[in-house]
Design a protein around this motif. Structure first.
Motif, short mmCIF file in Angstrom:
data_model
loop_
_atom_site.label_atom_id
_atom_site.label_comp_id
_atom_site.label_asym_id
_atom_site.label_seq_id
_atom_site.Cartn_x
_atom_site.Cartn_y
_atom_site.Cartn_z
N ARG A 185 0.85 -1.18 0.00
CA ARG A 185 0.00 0.00 0.00
C ARG A 185 0.89 1.24 0.00
O ARG A 185 2.03 1.20 0.43
N ARG A 186 0.34 2.35 -0.45
CA ARG A 186 1.10 3.60 -0.48
C ARG A 186 1.56 3.98 0.93
O ARG A 186 2.67 4.46 1.12
N SER A 187 0.70 3.78 1.91
CA SER A 187 1.06 4.13 3.29
C SER A 187 2.23 3.28 3.78
O SER A 187 3.08 3.76 4.53
N GLU A 188 2.29 2.02 3.34
CA GLU A 188 3.40 1.15 3.74
C GLU A 188 4.70 1.62 3.11
O GLU A 188 5.76 1.60 3.76
N LEU A 189 4.63 2.04 1.85
CA LEU A 189 5.83 2.54 1.18
C LEU A 189 6.32 3.83 1.82
O LEU A 189 7.52 4.04 2.00
N LEU A 190 5.39 4.71 2.18
CA LEU A 190 5.77 5.95 2.87
C LEU A 190 6.49 5.64 4.16
O LEU A 190 7.52 6.23 4.48
N ASP A 191 5.94 4.71 4.93
CA ASP A 191 6.51 4.39 6.24
C ASP A 191 7.89 3.77 6.11
O ASP A 191 8.80 4.09 6.87
N TYR A 220 7.83 -3.29 -14.92
CA TYR A 220 8.39 -3.87 -13.70
C TYR A 220 7.55 -3.56 -12.46
O TYR A 220 7.44 -4.36 -11.55
N ILE A 221 7.03 -2.35 -12.40
CA ILE A 221 6.23 -1.94 -11.24
C ILE A 221 4.80 -1.73 -11.71
O ILE A 221 4.54 -0.83 -12.50
N VAL A 222 3.91 -2.55 -11.21
CA VAL A 222 2.53 -2.52 -11.69
C VAL A 222 1.60 -2.04 -10.59
O VAL A 222 1.87 -2.20 -9.40
N THR A 223 0.51 -1.45 -11.01
CA THR A 223 -0.52 -0.99 -10.08
C THR A 223 -1.50 -2.11 -9.79
O THR A 223 -1.98 -2.78 -10.72
N VAL A 224 -1.74 -2.36 -8.53
CA VAL A 224 -2.78 -3.29 -8.13
C VAL A 224 -3.96 -2.42 -7.69
O VAL A 224 -3.94 -1.82 -6.61
N TRP A 225 -4.95 -2.30 -8.54
CA TRP A 225 -6.00 -1.31 -8.34
C TRP A 225 -6.73 -1.51 -7.01
O TRP A 225 -7.10 -2.62 -6.64
N VAL A 227 -5.44 -1.21 -4.18
CA VAL A 227 -4.53 -1.64 -3.10
C VAL A 227 -3.24 -0.82 -3.10
O VAL A 227 -2.97 -0.06 -2.20
N GLY A 228 -2.43 -0.99 -4.15
CA GLY A 228 -1.14 -0.30 -4.17
C GLY A 228 -0.31 -0.71 -5.36
O GLY A 228 -0.81 -0.74 -6.49
N TYR A 229 0.95 -1.08 -5.11
CA TYR A 229 1.89 -1.40 -6.19
C TYR A 229 2.69 -2.65 -5.84
O TYR A 229 2.86 -3.00 -4.67
#
Length: 235
Positions: A185-191, A220-225, A227-229
């Protein structure tokens, strides 16, 4: 009895004499070498000319401001953990600081205890990403299809061609590469990549991933709609 200092060189670029004195005093209680510059141009020159383990950088400086210093350091692809300080608490300042590659952000007036805690957190995170005094070894190279990521030298290549990444783009790519096919999730990547204290800035993740996709094969980096990446192992 005084505690032994942690071996680290920290550069403080701050034009307010009382705040600079406070920073140097308390950081000097923990770390072995603290150097202070009060002017933006002199600070930038010092930051680029010598090896540092951390930069404490005020946004509002005479000469060149802190945002421009941060931008130039990241443009040079020079990794240096950066903690930005500002007397303002505006959303714009914070977003700009994060977008151009600052690792953390504090507003004045600040708690010395919190500042030291954040500095220690940045040091730990930099060490975890292989940025502090690591020798290059073959096992430090991660290969995914035609993508090669050297975690010691922080060099990236695709199909034998060098890929120029900013420090934060590299950290983001490395995090994905260490956890292939795992959705974040984006929040996980931020943290994990930016560190604590950046809640509500998920758009920063989006913009960095878009820039990363423009530099490596976008598959290589795909969006999981919804959810996140995630990073997939074939492009």
């Amino acid at each position: 009895m005084n505690q032994p200092h942690t071996e680290a060189r920290i550069l403080v670029i701050e034009d307010e004499a009382d705040i600079a004195e406070l920073l140097c005093l308390h950081l000097g209680d923990v770390y072995s070498e603290i150097v202070h510059e009060s002017d933006g141009e002199a600070g930038l020159a010092r930051a680029m000319a010598e090896p540092w383990d951390l930069l404490v950088l005020d946004i509002r400086l005479p000469g060149i401001d802190g945002l421009e210093i941060c931008r130039r350091l990241r443009t040079e692809n020079q990794y240096l953990p950066i903690l930005m300080l500002t007397a303002k608490t505006t959303e714009l300042d914070r977003v700009l600081g994060l977008e151009i590659g600052a690792d953390d952000y504090m507003s004045k007036p600040f708690s010395v205890v919190e500042l030291i805690a954040r500095v220690k957190a940045l040091m730990r995170r930099a060490s975890a990403f292989g940025n502090l005094h690591r020798a290059g070894r073959a096992k430090d190279v991660i290969k995914i299809a035609d993508l090669s990521i050297d975690t010691s030298s922080r060099n990236v290549s695709q199909a034998g061609e060098t890929v120029e990444l900013t420090a934060k783009e590299f950290d983001l790519l490395l995090h994905f590469a260490k956890h292939p096919n795992k959705v974040f999730r984006r929040s996980e990547l931020l943290d994990t990549v930016w560190g604590y204290g950046h809640e509500g800035y998920e758009h920063t993740v989006n913009s960095h991933i878009n820039r990363l996709r423009s530099k490596i094969h976008p598959g290589y980096i795909v969006t999981v709609w919804g959810v996140g990446y995630k990073m997939v192992t074939t492009s």
